[in-house]
Design a protein around this motif. Structure first.
Motif, short mmCIF file in Angstrom:
data_model
loop_
_atom_site.label_atom_id
_atom_site.label_comp_id
_atom_site.label_asym_id
_atom_site.label_seq_id
_atom_site.Cartn_x
_atom_site.Cartn_y
_atom_site.Cartn_z
N ALA A 1 0.82 -1.21 0.00
CA ALA A 1 0.00 0.00 0.00
C ALA A 1 0.86 1.26 0.00
N MET A 2 1.96 1.22 0.73
CA MET A 2 2.82 2.41 0.81
C MET A 2 3.51 2.69 -0.52
N VAL A 3 3.94 1.65 -1.20
CA VAL A 3 4.57 1.85 -2.52
C VAL A 3 3.56 2.47 -3.48
N THR A 4 2.34 1.97 -3.44
CA THR A 4 1.28 2.54 -4.28
C THR A 4 1.01 4.00 -3.89
N SER A 5 1.00 4.26 -2.58
CA SER A 5 0.75 5.64 -2.10
C SER A 5 1.81 6.62 -2.57
N LEU A 6 3.04 6.15 -2.74
CA LEU A 6 4.11 7.04 -3.21
C LEU A 6 3.77 7.68 -4.55
N SER A 7 3.04 6.94 -5.39
CA SER A 7 2.70 7.49 -6.71
C SER A 7 1.78 8.69 -6.61
N ALA A 8 1.05 8.82 -5.50
CA ALA A 8 0.16 9.97 -5.32
C ALA A 8 0.92 11.21 -4.88
N LEU A 9 2.12 11.02 -4.38
CA LEU A 9 2.88 12.17 -3.91
C LEU A 9 3.90 12.53 -4.95
#
Length: 144
Positions: free
Chosen positions: A136-144
Motif C-alpha cells: 500500500a505504501m509503494v502505491t501511495s508514493l505514486s500519489a505524492l
C-alpha cells in the motif's frame, strides 16, 4: 567457432549455443527451443535451470555460495557497510573513502519521504501484515 549443443527431435537436428557463466560454469542456451521445435523443457525443482545472466550475483545453492560482484556475502556482511555494499552493486567495485562518504550523503539526501507518508503509516493497525502495508505504501508514493 562457438561451441554448440545438438538436440535431435523427430529426425531433425537443432543446435543451441553453449554459454559460460562468470564462474566458469557452462550451460546450454535453450531460449529458442520452443520456437524451433514446439517443445519445452521439464526441470522439476529448477535444479538445472539458470534463470538469467547476471554480472552482479552468482548463486549456487547446492554448495551454499552467494557472491555479489565476486565478493562472498559472508565477507560483505562482516566487513562492509550498507552504503559500501549498495555502491558495489550499483558501480561494480567497492568505494574509496571519498566515494563512500559522497554516496552516503546522496543516499541520505534522497531517502527523505514526504511527511504525509508518516500519516499513512500511522493509519494502519499495528497488527497489519508488513507486506500489505509495504504494498500500500509503494502505491501511495505514486500519489505524492
Amino acid at each position: 567457432m562457438d561451441e554448440m549443443a545438438r538436440i535431435e527431435v523427430d529426425g531433425k537436428s537443432y543446435e543451441f549455443p553453449i554459454v559460460t557463466g562468470s564462474e566458469g560454469e557452462r550451460g546450454i542456451d535453450i531460449g529458442k527451443l520452443r520456437d524451433l521445435t514446439g517443445l519445452i523443457t521439464l526441470d522439476p525443482g529448477y535444479k538445472n535451470t539458470g534463470s538469467c545472466k547476471s554480472a552482479i550475483t552468482f548463486i549456487d545453492g547446492d554448495v551454499g555460495i552467494l557472491r555479489y560482484r565476486g565478493y562472498p556475502i559472508e565477507e560483505l556482511a562482516e566487513k562492509s557497510s550498507f552504503v559500501e555494499t549498495a555502491y558495489l552493486l550499483i558501480k561494480g567495485e567497492l568505494p574509496t573513502t571519498a566515494e563512500r562518504e559522497s554516496f552516503g550523503r546522496m543516499l541520505t539526501r534522497h531517502s527523505l519521504i514526504h511527511e504525509d507518508m508518516h500519516q499513512f503509516f500511522a493509519g494502519y493497525p499495528p497488527t497489519s501484515h508488513p507486506m500489505a502495508v509495504l504494498s500500500a505504501m509503494v502505491t501511495s508514493l505514486s500519489a505524492l
